[in-house]
Design an enzyme around this catalytic site. Structure first.
Site, mmCIF file in Angstrom:
data_model
loop_
_atom_site.group_PDB
_atom_site.id
_atom_site.type_symbol
_atom_site.label_atom_id
_atom_site.label_comp_id
_atom_site.label_asym_id
_atom_site.label_seq_id
_atom_site.Cartn_x
_atom_site.Cartn_y
_atom_site.Cartn_z
ATOM 1 N N ASP A 1 86.771 -49.659 27.261
ATOM 2 C CA ASP A 1 85.853 -49.655 26.119
ATOM 3 C C ASP A 1 85.667 -51.087 25.602
ATOM 4 O OD1 ASP A 1 84.258 -48.765 24.062
ATOM 5 O OD2 ASP A 1 85.918 -48.102 22.794
ATOM 6 N N GLU A 2 84.565 -51.336 24.891
ATOM 7 C CA GLU A 2 84.261 -52.659 24.309
ATOM 8 C C GLU A 2 84.388 -53.750 25.369
ATOM 9 O OE1 GLU A 2 82.948 -52.818 21.519
ATOM 10 O OE2 GLU A 2 83.751 -51.324 20.149
ATOM 11 N N LYS B 1 78.497 -44.126 21.655
ATOM 12 C CA LYS B 1 79.388 -44.607 22.718
ATOM 13 C C LYS B 1 80.710 -43.829 22.774
ATOM 14 C CE LYS B 1 81.501 -48.433 21.636
ATOM 15 N NZ LYS B 1 82.965 -48.248 21.543
ATOM 16 N N THR B 2 81.363 -43.656 21.649
ATOM 17 C CA THR B 2 82.677 -43.000 21.640
ATOM 18 C C THR B 2 82.567 -41.553 22.111
ATOM 19 O OG1 THR B 2 83.353 -44.411 19.799
ATOM 20 C CG2 THR B 2 84.703 -42.478 20.223
ATOM 21 N N ARG C 1 73.969 -52.608 11.275
ATOM 22 C CA ARG C 1 74.948 -51.854 10.487
ATOM 23 C C ARG C 1 74.236 -50.926 9.507
ATOM 24 N NH1 ARG C 1 77.901 -51.679 13.935
ATOM 25 N NH2 ARG C 1 76.267 -52.794 15.014
ATOM 26 N N GLN D 1 76.160 -57.255 21.567
ATOM 27 C CA GLN D 1 77.153 -57.282 20.487
ATOM 28 C C GLN D 1 78.386 -58.100 20.870
ATOM 29 O OE1 GLN D 1 77.495 -53.520 18.007
ATOM 30 N NE2 GLN D 1 76.602 -52.654 19.854
#
Length: 668
Positions: free
Chosen positions: A214-215, A35-36, A601, A245
């Site tokens: 973002d997020e 994503k980043t 994770r 998420q």
């Protein structure tokens, strides 16, 4: 021009996300899908496409995330363009907006931003003026109630507590008179000025013609309102997030912002990022099989080119002590045999209280560890409060402990009296406790202040007699103390909401459980030895923090965005995950997303554990495995009992390591 290499190395979905620059765009970025990289590449591609850098705005949630994004982008665009970009948090953006137009709301543009200590100082003055003789309102409680009301967008009304309503109104009026705003006002006032003043709104819409958030799954209704007011008629808005998420509903995040994006910005381009660069397919397929049980979601399926990997283990443990011992021993053995570093391991849990037993075992085995996204168990406010009481009972001359407990909870001893006792103790070179018993000092006080001190000293003396007895059952004594001082009610009054109060109460119960466990081991030395053990724990924790590395102890809420080669998700039991409140609150889907975050994770090795029983106040209480286990596809699982695992023959390397550790233990 920007460097043309910015798009190299992107997969087809990432490339589409980075090059779709105009109109509304929704990028559904699954866990570990880069994503980043997509966001930073998209910004660089905008600049390369001729969009003026000053017209680009990217918003995220934390200063750390904004700084990292800014640093990455600066290496991808021409030097002149980098300072022109606006990459900030929501609150920083609001400050920028308000500096230009807060005067429309009756403030001056050079307003001050009040810190929490500034707020508390103002609130104390107001409470002194407004509270009656029999009314008791702590400034910190008032600050938390006001903050909560502002974040919910619901002012404290006359129908609620009359005193807090009056304090709220006076606080806001005086804050404005001082030309100041608090942190919560920033978002509220930015939305207000843009909503009520079309010229200000048009100015900022022209200023930022290309917006990215973002997020996005973590945004609340106020942040969504801000975004809608900033987006201009061309609707060049791109949001990046993952509804799977969305785990912060309890603090105001609105999953509907991402699920109903089309309602706010019609006909968006929806792009799914599903290729995961983090985990093996067994881990991802297990996560996919779980999250599909959430009906209200945007369909996506994670996959990886990293191969199948090993199956995910589910291990049933007899109790929490065995669970912790098995995991700590396995970490030690795996590090030695596989040559891994300590920071390649993570232990994830649903509740902070679950960390305590792992902290103690890691320390006793000299394994460095870090608490990520939270405090160490023994550094939490409520735990430190009660430890201070116990330290004071062992040693009444402990000034630090006395000054902490005298107002936790308050006992009618004013700040002036405490300050005078402290000054007297310094002059006479005695403890504050001795000053409170000194006739010369007491004669300077009013009869009311003297009576409050007499009761406090009597209280310390009474518990001191118990505390110094070698046979003292300090677990039972602490339970009695909590009831006598009304500590449960005090916790409720000083917490922002019921959720925080419940967490803090649970921490207190876990602390008492640690006392029962310590007593059960028939350790000699009484309360003093227990307190020494806790103090040594804290020293070790601080050492590990300074090193900045070690096994990670982390709640699943704090784990989002992180990854580790080897993960243990512990205590996956009914009532814990999913949490017992999730059924009555209708938040079971969010609990499922939380487990999904925990699973994703892990990069290589994942173990889920649950216990048949856990101790509560020294007694074993039965537990049931999480109902979420029924939703996991067996194809990707290896289901074990601890007894089966313990019965497996040890490898030569592990056996050798075990005997080396035994020899070291005996020699020390």
């Amino acid at each position: 021009m920007a460097r043309p290499s910015a798009l190299l190395g992107l997969n087809p979905a990432q490339r589409e996300a980075a090059t779709q620059l105009r109109g509304p765009v929704l990028i559904l970025a699954g866990a570990g899908t880069g994503k980043t990289r997509v966001i930073t590449t998209r910004i660089a591609h905008m600049v390369a496409s001729g969009i003026p850098a000053r017209e680009i705005l990217a918003v995220t949630f934390t200063n750390k995330a904004a700084t990292e994004m800014r640093e990455r982008v600066s290496t991808m665009v021409p030097k002149k363009a980098a300072p022109e970009l606006t990459i900030s948090t929501f609150h920083s953006l609001c400050v920028r907006i308000l500096r230009t137009c807060i005067d429309r709301l009756g403030y001056k543009n050079n307003f001050s931003i009040y810190t929490q200590s500034d707020q508390l100082g103002l609130l104390r003055k107001i409470i002194v003026r407004k509270a009656g003789k029999n009314e008791n309102l702590e400034a910190k409680v008032a600050q938390m109630l006001i903050s909560s009301a502002k974040n919910k967008g619901v002012p404290v009304s006359d129908h609620e507590d009359a005193l807090i309503a009056e304090v709220y109104r006076t606080y806001q009026r005086e804050l404005k008179q001082l030309n100041a705003v608090d942190f919560d006002d920033l978002m509220l006032l930015a939305v207000k000025v843009l909503d009520e003043h079309p010229d200000a709104r048009k100015h900022w819409q022209r200023r930022f013609q290309y917006l990215m958030v973002d997020e996005f799954q973590d945004t609340n209704s106020l942040q969504m309102n801000l975004l809608r007011l900033l987006v201009g008629p061309d609707q060049n808005v791109c949001v990046v997030g993952d509804d799977d998420q969305s785990i912060y509903g309890w603090r105001g995040a609105e999953i509907s912002n991402i699920l109903d994006f089309e309602r706010f910005f019609p006909n968006p381009k929806v792009i799914k990022l599903e290729e995961n660069y983090r985990s093996t397919n067994n881990i991802l397929n297990l996560a996919n099989s779980l999250i599909r049980h959430n009906l209200n979601r945007r369909e996506k399926t994670l996959w990886s080119s990293k191969g199948e990997g090993c199956k995910v283990r589910i291990i049933a443990m007899p109790d929490a002590e065995t669970e912790a011992e098995m995991i700590v021993n396995e970490i030690i053995d795996t590090k030695r045999v596989d040559g891994r570093e300590w920071d390649e391991f993570a232990i994830l849990f649903r509740m902070n209280t679950q960390s305590r037993i792992f902290e103690e075992l890691l320390r006793s085995n000299e394994v460095p560890y870090m608490i990520i996204g939270g405090q160490s168990f023994y550094e939490r406010r409520e735990v430190k409060d009660l430890l201070s009481y116990l330290s004071l009972f062992c040693q009444p001359g402990d000034d630090v402990s006395l000054l902490r407990v005298i107002s936790s909870p308050p006992r009618g001893i004013g700040a002036g009296t405490i300050e005078a006792a402290t000054e007297f103790s310094i002059q006479k070179k005695i403890s504050v406790y001795d000053a409170m018993r000194d006739f010369e000092f007491l004669s300077t006080l009013s009869s009311r202040a003297r009576g409050a001190l007499d009761r406090f000293v009597e209280f310390i003396d009474r518990y001191h007699e118990q505390a110094v007895t070698p046979s003292c059952n300090y677990a039972v004594m602490t339970e009695a103390l909590i009831e006598e001082i009304g500590y449960w009610d005090y916790l409720k009054r000083t917490c922002k909401n019921e959720e925080e109060a419940t967490v803090r109460q649970r921490n207190v119960r876990e602390m008492i459980e640690s006392m029962y466990s310590y007593l059960a081991k028939k350790k000699r030395g009484g309360l003093r030895k227990y307190l020494d053990k806790v103090a040594l724990m804290q020293d070790r924790e601080n050492d590990d923090k300074e090193k900045g590395w070690g096994v990670s102890l982390i709640t699943m809420h704090a784990a989002k965005g992180l990854e580790f080669p080897v993960c243990f998700v512990v205590g996956v039991e009914e009532g814990v995950l999913p949490h017992s409140r999730s059924i009555e609150e209708g938040s079971r889907d969010e609990e499922r997303r939380l487990l999904y975050v925990g699973i994703t994770r892990a990069r290589e090795v994942l173990t889920l554990t649950w216990c048949h029983s856990r101790k509560r106040y020294g007694d074993k209480m039965p537990c049931q495995r999480s109902s979420f286990f029924k939703e996991l596809d067996d194809e990707y699982l290896e289901v074990l009992n601890f007894e089966e695992l313990a019965g497996q023959p040890a490898t030569e390397e592990i056996a050798e390591d075990y005997f080396e550790r035994m020899k070291a233990m005996l020699s020390s």
